[in-house]
Scaffold this motif. Structure first.
Motif, mmCIF file in Angstrom:
data_model
loop_
_atom_site.group_PDB
_atom_site.id
_atom_site.type_symbol
_atom_site.label_atom_id
_atom_site.label_comp_id
_atom_site.label_asym_id
_atom_site.label_seq_id
_atom_site.Cartn_x
_atom_site.Cartn_y
_atom_site.Cartn_z
ATOM 1 N N ALA A 72 0.885 -1.727 0.135
ATOM 2 C CA ALA A 72 0.136 0.081 -0.190
ATOM 3 C C ALA A 72 0.409 1.108 -0.274
ATOM 4 C CB ALA A 72 -0.549 0.106 1.063
ATOM 5 N N GLY A 73 1.544 1.285 0.843
ATOM 6 C CA GLY A 73 2.814 2.271 0.501
ATOM 7 C C GLY A 73 4.140 2.039 -0.212
ATOM 8 N N PHE A 74 3.805 1.327 -1.265
ATOM 9 C CA PHE A 74 4.901 1.083 -1.661
ATOM 10 C C PHE A 74 6.641 1.121 -1.202
ATOM 11 C CE2 PHE A 74 8.022 1.842 -5.788
ATOM 12 C CZ PHE A 74 7.300 1.647 -6.537
ATOM 13 N N GLY A 75 6.791 0.661 -0.153
ATOM 14 C CA GLY A 75 7.569 0.418 0.507
ATOM 15 C C GLY A 75 8.236 1.949 1.510
ATOM 16 N N ARG A 76 7.765 2.588 1.080
ATOM 17 C CA ARG A 76 8.791 3.691 1.606
ATOM 18 C C ARG A 76 8.329 3.923 2.760
ATOM 19 N NH1 ARG A 76 8.270 6.954 -4.717
ATOM 20 N NH2 ARG A 76 9.644 5.667 -5.359
ATOM 21 N N ARG A 77 7.622 2.925 4.404
ATOM 22 C CA ARG A 77 6.882 3.395 5.010
ATOM 23 C C ARG A 77 8.026 2.468 6.178
ATOM 24 N NH1 ARG A 77 0.935 2.923 4.493
ATOM 25 N NH2 ARG A 77 1.079 0.719 4.026
ATOM 26 N N LEU A 117 13.633 0.491 4.064
ATOM 27 C CA LEU A 117 14.486 -0.289 4.817
ATOM 28 C C LEU A 117 15.922 -0.021 3.784
ATOM 29 C CD1 LEU A 117 15.072 -3.062 6.150
ATOM 30 C CD2 LEU A 117 14.579 -4.087 3.844
ATOM 31 N N TYR A 118 15.719 0.235 3.105
ATOM 32 C CA TYR A 118 17.692 0.869 2.303
ATOM 33 C C TYR A 118 17.527 2.450 3.533
ATOM 34 C CZ TYR A 118 20.949 2.213 -0.652
ATOM 35 O OH TYR A 118 21.998 2.855 -1.607
ATOM 36 N N ASN A 119 16.505 3.057 3.739
ATOM 37 C CA ASN A 119 17.246 4.217 4.460
ATOM 38 C C ASN A 119 17.378 3.628 6.059
ATOM 39 O OD1 ASN A 119 17.049 5.681 1.916
ATOM 40 N ND2 ASN A 119 15.148 6.569 2.206
ATOM 41 N N THR A 120 16.332 2.878 6.195
ATOM 42 C CA THR A 120 16.428 2.547 7.848
ATOM 43 C C THR A 120 17.928 1.838 8.095
ATOM 44 O OG1 THR A 120 13.445 2.430 8.103
ATOM 45 C CG2 THR A 120 14.897 0.974 9.362
ATOM 46 N N VAL A 121 18.380 0.234 7.597
ATOM 47 C CA VAL A 121 19.867 0.115 8.101
ATOM 48 C C VAL A 121 21.019 0.730 7.197
ATOM 49 C CG1 VAL A 121 18.186 -2.205 7.215
ATOM 50 C CG2 VAL A 121 19.487 -0.918 4.492
ATOM 51 N N VAL A 122 20.874 2.058 6.768
ATOM 52 C CA VAL A 122 22.229 3.063 6.831
ATOM 53 C C VAL A 122 22.374 3.323 8.408
ATOM 54 C CG1 VAL A 122 22.620 5.507 6.152
ATOM 55 C CG2 VAL A 122 21.345 4.320 4.425
ATOM 56 N N HIS A 123 21.653 3.445 9.716
ATOM 57 C CA HIS A 123 21.675 4.128 11.036
ATOM 58 C C HIS A 123 21.541 2.491 11.724
ATOM 59 C CE1 HIS A 123 23.536 7.301 9.676
ATOM 60 N NE2 HIS A 123 21.864 8.056 8.636
ATOM 61 N N GLY A 177 26.134 12.809 3.543
ATOM 62 C CA GLY A 177 26.503 12.075 2.497
ATOM 63 C C GLY A 177 25.458 11.028 1.939
ATOM 64 N N THR A 178 24.492 10.763 2.833
ATOM 65 C CA THR A 178 22.957 10.552 2.757
ATOM 66 C C THR A 178 22.027 10.966 1.787
ATOM 67 O OG1 THR A 178 22.221 11.300 4.977
ATOM 68 C CG2 THR A 178 23.193 9.582 5.304
ATOM 69 N N LEU A 179 20.994 10.232 1.405
ATOM 70 C CA LEU A 179 20.201 11.072 0.294
ATOM 71 C C LEU A 179 19.158 12.155 1.398
ATOM 72 C CD1 LEU A 179 18.631 7.720 -1.108
ATOM 73 C CD2 LEU A 179 20.248 9.194 -1.542
#
Length: 255
Positions: A72-77, A117-123, A177-179
């Motif tokens: 539903a959120g295209f994996g962006r939540r 998930l990509y952004n979460t596992v940065v930190h 250096g992060t998005l």
């Protein structure tokens, strides 16, 4: 701009495919790696099989783009998940996509988290550990793709996994250096010439200009060309042509 011999004279280009949006067929003529959705944020089994078949036919490397269970959120939540639950979800996705790829003569060779998930596992240490555990448990020969200096890549390397460092062609960067989050103005770039110039700069010098005007170091084995943004194919072609003019070979690297 000519290539600086102190930096990469070869770069991989990747794109998110199998999501049911964008022109996958055109992108597969440009990129050298395909991050194929695994059904949790987008894609039906039939879509994913067709995308795997097209990638194999084009000689493009197949990666599993794993996500939170968030169609539903295209994996962006962001989702708070226990380690066992997240590992199980990721193993399920990697295994399913690998089976689809093998049925058409290919295989999954790397794993890239998608969206939140990509952004979460940065930190996020706990979720980064879960990603690494899932990849290792499925196949320790798989590489993990992610941002340089991220928790997930540091932990993957400590676990003996190969890593593929990644930069983004059409995304603005913070001074760290992060998005820049997509919710902020200027987070997504839209001018093909500017996107191409930035990719050549980061590939040949290892640097680019952050959203505040400061210069940040960005080392990458692969550059992501988003396939779901307006003008995506035009951006991708401009990037590839600019790299060729700069003397940079486009091909698989890292992992």
């Amino acid at each position: 701009m000519t290539a600086d011999p102190a930096h990469a004279a070869r770069i991989d280009l990747n794109a998110d495919l199998g999501e049911g949006i964008g022109d996958d067929e055109a992108m597969l003529t440009i990129v050298t790696s395909a991050n194929i959705a695994c059904g949790f944020h987008a894609g039906t089994p039939a879509d994913l099989l067709a995308t795997c078949r097209a990638a194999v036919a084009a000689g493009v490397r197949v990666g599993a783009q794993v996500s939170y269970p968030d169609r539903a959120g295209f994996g962006r939540r962001f989702m708070e998940m226990s380690t066992p639950d997240l590992i199980a979800d990721l193993v399920y996705q990697i295994g399913a996509l690998d089976a689809l790829a093998r049925s058409v003569g290919g295989s999954v060779t790397y794993v890239k988290p998608h969206g939140a998930l990509y952004n979460t596992v940065v930190h996020h240490e706990q979720q980064a550990d879960a990603v690494v555990a899932a990849v290792r448990d499925v196949n320790p020969d798989l590489a993990v793709m992610g941002l340089p200096n991220s928790e997930v890549l540091a932990r993957a390397e400590r676990a003996g996994l190969s890593v593929i460092t990644e930069a983004f062609a059409d995304r603005a960067y913070t001074p760290a250096g992060t998005l820049v989050p997509r919710t902020e103005e200027g987070a997504v770039l839209s001018d093909s010439a500017e996107i191409a110039r930035r990719v050549v700069e980061m590939t040949t010098t290892g640097r680019l200009t952050a959203i505040d005007g400061s210069v940040v170091t960005v080392g990458a084995d692969s550059v992501c060309l988003h396939g779901d943004t307006p003008g995506a194919v035009g951006h991708a072609r401009a990037v590839r042509e600019a790299l060729t003019r700069a003397g940079v070979e486009v091909g698989r690297s890292g992992g």
